[in-house]
Enzyme design. Structure first.
Site, short mmCIF file in Angstrom:
data_model
loop_
_atom_site.label_atom_id
_atom_site.label_comp_id
_atom_site.label_asym_id
_atom_site.label_seq_id
_atom_site.Cartn_x
_atom_site.Cartn_y
_atom_site.Cartn_z
CB CYS A 88 -0.88 6.13 -2.78
SG CYS A 88 -1.81 5.16 -3.70
CG HIS B 117 1.34 1.88 -1.62
ND1 HIS B 117 0.85 3.03 -1.10
CD2 HIS B 117 2.65 2.03 -1.41
CE1 HIS B 117 1.86 3.86 -0.81
NE2 HIS B 117 2.85 3.16 -1.07
#
Length: 470
Positions: free
Chosen positions: A98, A177
């Site tokens: 990510c 994230h």
């Protein structure tokens, strides 16, 4: 550098959130003239041009599952396939990637950045692709994978080796994230590789920068607001007050309509009565005039005629006065009804309009009551989750295991669990990790065709002899 392509999709390591690391990663990608800075205050003025923002938050799979229903109803996703493919939006199909996804989402959507050879080739190659193919293109680019893993900590490699047997995929997330925010075609876009579509937050004002729009979006998302139950309760109180006012106005209007119909009926009766009296007086005058004509035909003296005329005039005048007086008395006895009171204002509403408004208020009250009930249930669930999180289950677990051991069932349960996990499958295949071991049980034939005696039969005979000796 040579890289095993088959190991790229399962060999990405988790990176730390550090602006220096991200800046070095950009240099390894071949990008020039760009750096990453950490922001602690959204209201602080940022010097120089800003190409995008990367928002970091702790990823919890259960939290994501709870947000699915809310997001589908409140967020504005761009679902047009042509519009989605025209921008660089990639699904994260490779775990732990990510950080690279967030950087590429900003870089490949800017036209005035020197991307270098690798990213320029990737941008041209993925032009017009769907988000899934763009995600696989990122995962299968050796230069990106090597640059990404070169900045990972040794602990990340050990965690990767420890979890090698655990299936990882798009939704078995990292501890953190990253989500990108960048301007595209005059709109602020949110690009999250774990979401199905990019999110369009709309355009920014004519006299403001796109960063101001980003600040408002993040302030609304992260800001601490007042208790929703207070606002919903206040709204419910106002709706019920309006419902009472509209109900009273509707009742008043219906009563005024009834009074108006009654007054109109009384006026009609009065007018009919006056007309009837006028007709009776007209008949009386016509009979008196006929008598005068007969007297004139008989040539009566002028004096007598004049007297009769005087009496007739006096009589006529008296009758007129009687009619006027009678009409006045009738008007006094039956005064005209007062006009109905004005309702609300100059523009009056019909009962049908008020009834429709009342139904809308009732519907809105029901919806608001449901929202209040949902907020109360959510607050109750907060307390339940907090109790579960803070409760110490050690005593319960120790007591439970002690009771099983006291009853003699703990050992059997442990043995049963171990036997079940090691139980061989049909055909003599026994699982040992990811390998299969095949055991050969073919019987050896002898010269006379008899099979050898099994060890189990020997043990049984030996036990029998031992018993006989006793």
């Amino acid at each position: 550098m040579p890289v095993d392509i088959n190991r790229l999709t399962d060999g990405w390591l988790e990176l730390e959130s550090d602006p220096g690391l991200f800046t070095l990663l950009l240099e390894d990608f071949g990008v020039k003239g760009v750096q990453v800075e950490e922001i602690y205050d959204l209201q602080k003025t940022i010097e120089g041009p800003v190409f995008g923002f990367i928002f970091l938050f702790r990823w919890i799979e259960e939290r994501r599952a709870r947000r699915k229903i809310v997001e589908t109803t409140t967020e504005m996703y761009v679902k047009d396939e042509e519009a989605v493919n025209s921008i660089f939006f990639a699904h994260q199909v490779v775990p732990n990637s990510c950080a690279t996804h967030a950087l590429l989402s900003v870089l490949l959507n800017c036209s005035d950045i020197d991307l270098g050879t690798t990213l320029s080739r990737l941008k041209v190659h993925t032009k017009g692709m769907c988000p899934d193919n763009k995600g696989w293109a990122i995962g299968n680019t050796p230069e990106l994978a090597c640059a990404h893993n070169s900045h990972a900590m040794p602990q990340a490699r050990r965690r990767m080796d420890r979890n090698s047997g655990v299936s990882t995929g798009r939704f078995t997330g990292e501890a953190f994230h990253f989500v990108s925010f960048c301007p595209i075609n005059g709109h602020l876009f949110e690009l999250d590789g774990l979401k199905p579509f990019p999110m369009d937050h709309g355009p920014w004002g004519e006299k403001e920068d796109w960063t101001d729009k980003f600040r408002r979006v993040m302030s609304d998302r992260l800001g601490i607001s007042t208790d929703r139950r207070i606002a919903i309760t206040h709204k419910l109180k106002m709706l019920r007050t309006n419902q009472t006012i509209v109900s009273a106005a509707l009742e008043k209007l219906l009563k005024s309509k009834q009074l108006e119909s009654r007054s109109q009926a009384e006026i009609r009766e009065t007018v009919d009565k006056i007309k009837k009296e006028e007709q009776e007086s007209t008949v009386k005058l016509s009979s008196e005039y006929s008598q005068l004509l007969e007297m004139h035909e008989k040539d009566e003296p002028a004096v007598a005629m004049s007297k009769e005329l005087e009496s007739l005039v006096s009589l006529n005048s008296s009758s007129d006065s009687v009619e006027i007086i009678g009409e006045t008395e009738i008007k006094k006895e039956n005064p005209p009804p007062s006009p109905p009171p004005a309702f609300i204002g100059a523009g009056t509403f019909s009962p049908k309009d008020l009834l429709s408004l009342l139904k809308n208020l009732e519907s809105e009250i029901n919806i608001t009551e449901q929202h209040l009930c949902d907020e109360n249930e959510k607050r109750a669930m907060f307390k339940v989750d907090d109790c579960r999180r803070t409760h110490n289950y050690d005593e319960f677990i120790c007591t439970f295991l002690s009771m099983l051991a006291y009853q003699g069932e703990l050992g059997d349960l442990v043995t049963q669990h171990l036997v079940t996990s090691r139980k061989p499958s049909l055909g003599g295949v026994q699982n040992s990790g990811s390998r299969g071991v095949v055991r050969n049980y073919n019987k050896k034939s002898t010269t006379n065709g008899s099979s050898p005696k099994t060890p189990s039969s020997k043990r049984r005979r030996g036990r029998t002899k031992y018993r006989k000796r006793k």
